[in-house]
Scaffold this motif. Structure first.
Motif, short mmCIF file in Angstrom:
data_model
loop_
_atom_site.label_atom_id
_atom_site.label_comp_id
_atom_site.label_asym_id
_atom_site.label_seq_id
_atom_site.Cartn_x
_atom_site.Cartn_y
_atom_site.Cartn_z
N UNK A 1 29.47 -19.42 -40.00
CA UNK A 1 28.12 -18.88 -40.20
C UNK A 1 27.19 -19.09 -39.01
N UNK A 2 27.32 -20.22 -38.32
CA UNK A 2 26.45 -20.46 -37.16
C UNK A 2 26.75 -19.45 -36.05
N UNK A 3 28.02 -19.21 -35.80
CA UNK A 3 28.39 -18.21 -34.81
C UNK A 3 27.97 -16.81 -35.24
N UNK A 4 28.08 -16.55 -36.55
CA UNK A 4 27.67 -15.24 -37.06
C UNK A 4 26.18 -15.03 -36.89
N UNK A 5 25.40 -16.09 -37.11
CA UNK A 5 23.95 -15.95 -36.91
C UNK A 5 23.63 -15.67 -35.45
N UNK A 6 24.31 -16.36 -34.54
CA UNK A 6 24.06 -16.11 -33.12
C UNK A 6 24.37 -14.65 -32.77
N UNK A 7 25.45 -14.13 -33.35
CA UNK A 7 25.80 -12.73 -33.09
C UNK A 7 24.74 -11.80 -33.68
N UNK A 8 24.32 -12.07 -34.91
CA UNK A 8 23.31 -11.23 -35.54
C UNK A 8 22.01 -11.27 -34.75
N UNK A 9 21.59 -12.44 -34.35
CA UNK A 9 20.35 -12.60 -33.59
C UNK A 9 20.44 -11.81 -32.28
N UNK A 10 21.55 -11.95 -31.58
CA UNK A 10 21.71 -11.26 -30.31
C UNK A 10 21.72 -9.75 -30.47
N UNK A 11 22.37 -9.26 -31.52
CA UNK A 11 22.44 -7.82 -31.73
C UNK A 11 21.09 -7.24 -32.14
N UNK B 1 24.37 -16.47 -44.96
CA UNK B 1 25.64 -15.88 -44.53
C UNK B 1 26.83 -16.62 -45.13
N UNK B 2 26.73 -17.94 -45.22
CA UNK B 2 27.81 -18.73 -45.82
C UNK B 2 27.98 -18.37 -47.29
N UNK B 3 26.87 -18.18 -48.00
CA UNK B 3 26.95 -17.78 -49.41
C UNK B 3 27.61 -16.41 -49.56
N UNK B 4 27.28 -15.49 -48.66
CA UNK B 4 27.88 -14.15 -48.74
C UNK B 4 29.36 -14.18 -48.38
N UNK B 5 29.72 -15.07 -47.48
CA UNK B 5 31.14 -15.24 -47.15
C UNK B 5 31.90 -15.78 -48.36
N UNK B 6 31.31 -16.77 -49.03
CA UNK B 6 31.96 -17.35 -50.22
C UNK B 6 32.08 -16.33 -51.34
N UNK B 7 31.11 -15.42 -51.42
CA UNK B 7 31.13 -14.40 -52.47
C UNK B 7 32.02 -13.21 -52.12
N UNK B 8 32.52 -13.17 -50.88
CA UNK B 8 33.36 -12.07 -50.46
C UNK B 8 32.61 -10.85 -49.98
N UNK B 9 31.28 -10.95 -49.87
CA UNK B 9 30.49 -9.81 -49.42
C UNK B 9 30.53 -9.65 -47.91
N UNK B 10 30.78 -10.75 -47.20
CA UNK B 10 30.92 -10.74 -45.75
C UNK B 10 32.13 -11.59 -45.37
N UNK B 11 32.62 -11.38 -44.16
CA UNK B 11 33.67 -12.23 -43.63
C UNK B 11 33.11 -12.96 -42.41
N UNK B 12 32.54 -14.14 -42.67
CA UNK B 12 31.91 -14.93 -41.60
C UNK B 12 32.34 -16.39 -41.77
N UNK B 13 33.56 -16.74 -41.40
CA UNK B 13 34.02 -18.12 -41.54
C UNK B 13 33.22 -19.11 -40.72
#
Length: 208
Positions: free
Chosen positions: A158-168, A144-156
């Motif tokens: 990444x740990x919180x984004x993973x928790x959200x993804x896992x929960x969803x 997720x951090x790599x995709x944020x750096x590449x501009x493909x995602x907006x996840x400043x």
């Protein structure tokens, strides 16, 4: 290289015998559940002595820990492969989510989690967490951090984004299966995983 002393198997053979022992224990766990994984049942199913069991694993708890660690290795390999396929972000996350949900609701994972919940000292539960959530999480967070750096995602975060993804993705599906509901079939699992990823992408897609 000096020959291996008679009666003592070489390293590769010993490793193979240990894996076969764990195969037999895994089959026993799936057939009888955690309560059926007694020392007597283990030695009978594996065709091994108590001496071998205690020498290799230290007892029943060590067998369960070894099964958890082996399953964690398989899961980490599957996650690593899913994230490294080079597909677009939606397809990659769907592949990861489908594999994760299938693993969490599969018979072996359910049996190991039930065994961990039944242990009073929490040691096996700690092994499950270390080999599962705490091992897989950093792999996905790095992606997720790599995709944020590449501009493909907006996840400043990444740990919180993973928790959200896992929960969803997981929602209450794993808990319901652990409590005795039948596991969803492959098509339903895929639909649940895809829906969770779609909701995540709604939150994490870059704003134009």
């Amino acid at each position: 290289m000096p020959p291996t002393p008679r009666g003592r198997p070489a390293g590769a053979e010993l490793s193979l015998r240990r894996e076969r022992f764990l195969d037999d224990c895994e089959a026993l766990l799936l057939a009888e559940g955690p309560a059926g994984l007694t020392v007597a049942a283990i030695t009978r199913a594996a065709g091994a002595s108590r001496t071998t069991l205690y020498a290799w694993f230290g007892g029943r708890e060590g067998v369960l820990a070894a099964l958890v660690e082996r399953n964690a290795d398989r899961t980490a390999a599957l996650v690593t492969d899913a994230l490294a396929r080079g597909s677009g972000v939606p397809e990659t996350l769907r592949g990861f989510a489908r594999g994760l949900l299938a693993m969490l609701t599969g018979p072996l994972s359910v049996a190991l989690n039930r065994a961990a919940m039944a242990e009073a000292d929490g040691a096996l539960a700690a092994t499950v967490l270390a080999g599962g959530r705490h091992r897989v999480g950093p792999l996905v967070e790095a992606y997720l951090a790599d995709q944020d750096a590449a501009g493909a995602l907006s996840v400043p975060d990444p740990a919180g984004a993973f928790r959200a993804l896992y929960g969803l993705v997981v929602a209450d599906t794993q808990v319901r299966v652990l409590l005795g509901e039948p596991a969803p079939g492959p098509d339903e699992l895929a639909a649940l995983a895809d829906a969770g990823v779609a909701r995540f992408l709604t939150l994490a897609s870059p704003r134009g």
